[in-house]
Design an enzyme around this catalytic site. Structure first.
Site, PDB file in Angstrom:
ATOM      1  CB  SER A   1      -0.942   0.003   1.208  1.00  0.00           C
ATOM      2  OG  SER A   1      -0.207  -0.100   2.413  1.00  0.00           O
TER       3      SER A   1
ATOM      4  CG  ASP B   1      -0.157   6.007   8.131  1.00  0.00           C
ATOM      5  OD1 ASP B   1       0.295   7.017   7.548  1.00  0.00           O
ATOM      6  OD2 ASP B   1      -0.229   4.892   7.596  1.00  0.00           O
TER       7      ASP B   1
ATOM      8  CG  HIS C   1       0.022   4.349   4.069  1.00  0.00           C
ATOM      9  ND1 HIS C   1      -0.091   3.814   5.335  1.00  0.00           N
ATOM     10  CD2 HIS C   1      -0.223   3.327   3.196  1.00  0.00           C
ATOM     11  CE1 HIS C   1      -0.398   2.527   5.241  1.00  0.00           C
ATOM     12  NE2 HIS C   1      -0.476   2.204   3.962  1.00  0.00           N
TER      13      HIS C   1
END
Length: 618
Positions: free
Chosen positions: A466, A589, A592
């Site tokens: 991701s 976070d 990412h």
């Protein structure tokens, strides 16, 4: 933790178990503090399970055998008083504090609050929190309550099992059935574990962790006779000491995320835990005396509170990142204070029926002025405690109802939609590559090309998770003829199968591969596997990771650097170094990349690719 039989009023109390329990909770504490000597500190939870299985069976089996029944009312009352009040107080206070100081932690804690208190957190995590999105950024402050949930479920089901077995079978059959159940549980862990997928189902499952509790129960069922001869005592002590050393060595040397634990490691640790208990059963010898010293007994008495409080306090202070020495010191001090307050004013009074006794005093009709004075004093005390408790609960409820939530990452639905779109685009790019497939001979390309021409013509395959998914648009804008196959929660060990899908099944024959994995777990043998599949002629670009909330990222990055250095035609894209000191690159976070970070991420790949292909084209 909340294991049964820890009260010193129990008949034939085994003080040596205090030391084992204390060591277990210290293992877990050291692991969550990321101390270098506690790589496998989560092994402490397995030891807790063994102790709980042993003490529960030791407590209930004589009652079942002698009376044919269990006083479930008394049993349940003891368990509830032991487990629920402490975890309720901890969870309620952490919700309030995190609502003030860490909104992401508050959001995740609010979702897990009931599951933590009511004893189903492990299955809640399996069915709700196994996705990468729920674990992005700071973990939930109640993640660690999965183990209490397993114990609570065991406390409910195992007494019923004992009753049924005692009614229809003898003790030998009970032992055999328990052995079979333990073997089934171990087999389930081994069979359900897939190194290419999230191991949460195996790690948190009651069925897959049951064998540790059953091993402890088996020791109580067998109830080995302890010879009083010196040589037999020395043998028991030697076995127990060797087992304890084995547990400490495993804790210090085997990482908590290692596949080893699921392929027999936890079973070995459970057996070693049983052997330590066996070594201290008679309370004699050096091992028993060492494990019975006052510091161990003090920690053991408060082990449940230490386990409950340390993890959310670590997250509040560190945000889930590695801690400095002063942060560790503050965490330990706050943990000790919280634990001592909980032990003195919550756990001990409730365990000793303080509520029931105070109510009895209030309901009395005292005949003397001294009695009435005492009654009024107790009444005021109860009123203050009740009022304060209700006020704290009300504040917690108001926080849950009105404090705005903050997610660490985009919602799962949005990310999955993006992943689906990326997969469709990768399929289109593959079709284009197949349609325009040409046999190129390297010797024909003698004319030097510009950087723009190299980027426009080069055909790379990016295999990523991701992190790379968030930079899909930037990747195609920079490498229009290349393919980006990125997906959510992808493990590095999947890379061989993905590459074969393109190179073997679909006939893709591009110019090189980009390895952009390692955020979701260990690398395993993924790099040598991919290098071998790729062959020696095609360049391989390997990207380091930045994920401050996971414990394996530093080892993965070092493994990447060592592999690149030792392997020909393999090149490093050091995203960790490129992103150092750039918090503006990341989503909340801190893992990412946002748009700015995605640009920098692709720029790092671009620079590495051009450095290689300029030389090749020239």
């Amino acid at each position: 933790m909340g294991d049964v039989g820890s009260e010193k009023t129990q008949k034939n109390y085994i003080t040596g178990i205090d030391g084992l329990r204390a060591i277990a909770v210290l293992m877990v504490l050291a692991y969550h503090l990321r101390l270098p000597f506690a790589k496998g500190g989560l092994l402490g939870v397995t030891i807790f399970f063994v102790i709980s299985g042993y003490l529960l069976t030791r407590s209930l089996l004589p009652e079942v055998e002698n009376t044919g029944k269990i006083d479930f009312k008394t049993f349940a009352a003891k368990r509830v008083k032991r487990l629920i009040p402490a975890i309720f107080v901890m969870a309620t206070i952490i919700i309030i504090v995190s609502a003030i100081f860490n909104r992401v932690l508050f959001t995740k804690g609010s979702e897990d609050y009931l599951s933590a208190i009511l004893g189903y957190n492990n299955w809640w995590q399996i069915f709700n929190n196994v996705s990468y999105f729920e674990n992005a950024g700071t973990p939930s402050p109640f993640t660690h309550t999965w183990s209490q949930a397993i114990e609570a479920q065991f406390f409910i089901l195992f007494p019923i099992f004992l009753l049924l077995m005692n009614k229809f079978f003898d003790k030998k059959i009970l032992i055999r059935v328990t052995i079979v159940l333990a073997i089934i549980s171990m087999a389930l862990m081994w069979l359900l574990f897939d190194p290419t997928k999230d191991p949460s189902r195996v790690y948190y499952g009651t069925d897959t962790r049951l064998f540790s509790l059953l091993f402890g129960a088996l020791l109580a069922m067998v109830n080995p006779r302890l010879s009083s001869q010196k040589k037999d005592q020395y043998l028991r002590q030697g076995i127990g000491a060797a087992a304890l050393i084995g547990l400490l060595v495993m804790t210090a040397t085997i990482y908590g995320f290692s596949d080893f634990w699921y392929k027999g490691g936890l079973a070995i640790a459970s057996i070693l835990g049983v052997l330590v208990i066996y070594g201290v059963l008679d309370g004699k010898g050096v091992l028993s005396k060492v494990l019975s010293i006052l510091p161990f007994r003090y920690i053991s008495e408060r082990s449940y509170g230490i386990y409950l409080w340390h993890y959310p306090l670590i997250l509040l202070i560190s945000g889930g990142r590695p801690m400095s020495w002063w942060q560790i010191a503050i965490t330990l001090i706050l943990t000790l204070v919280a634990v001592e307050l909980s032990y003195r004013y919550v756990e001990t009074p409730i365990r000793r029926d303080a509520i029931k006794k105070n109510i009895a005093i209030i309901r009395k009709n005292p005949r003397s002025s001294k009695g009435r004075e005492r009654q009024m004093k107790v009444f005021k005390k109860v009123l203050i405690v009740t009022g304060s408790s209700l006020a704290v609960v009300l504040v917690m409820l108001l926080c849950m109802l009105f404090v705005p939530r903050k997610q660490a990452l985009n919602t799962e639905k949005e990310m999955q939609a993006k992943a689906q779109k990326a997969q469709e685009l990768a399929a289109e790019k593959l079709k284009e590559a197949q349609a325009n497939k040409e046999d190129k001979v390297a010797e024909e390309e003698k004319v030097a090309k510009t950087d723009e021409e190299i980027l426009a013509e080069i055909k790379l395959l990016l295999i990523g998770d991701s992190i790379a998914l968030g930079a899909t648009d930037q990747f195609y804008a920079t490498f229009p003829q290349s393919i980006s196959d990125a997906a959510v929660s992808r493990f590095a060990t999947e890379v061989g199968g993905i590459y074969n899908h393109y190179a073997v099944d679909s006939g893709w024959n591009g110019d090189g591969v980009i390895f952009a994995l390692g955020t979701n777990g260990t690398l395993g043998d993924s790099l040598p596997v991919l290098r071998q599949e790729l062959g020696p002629d095609k360049p391989l670009f390997v990207i380091t990771g930045r994920a401050p909330f996971v414990s394996w990222i530093d080892d993965n990055n070092q493994q990447i650097k060592d592999f690149v250095k030792a392997t020909p035609n393999t090149y490093l894209v050091d995203w960790y170094a490129l992103s150092e000191g750039h918090p503006e690159y990341f989503e909340p976070d801190e893992t990412h990349p946002n748009v700015t970070g995605a640009d920098a991420y692709i720029q790092g790949i671009k620079d590495a690719v051009l450095a290689v292909y300029r030389e090749k084209k020239e």
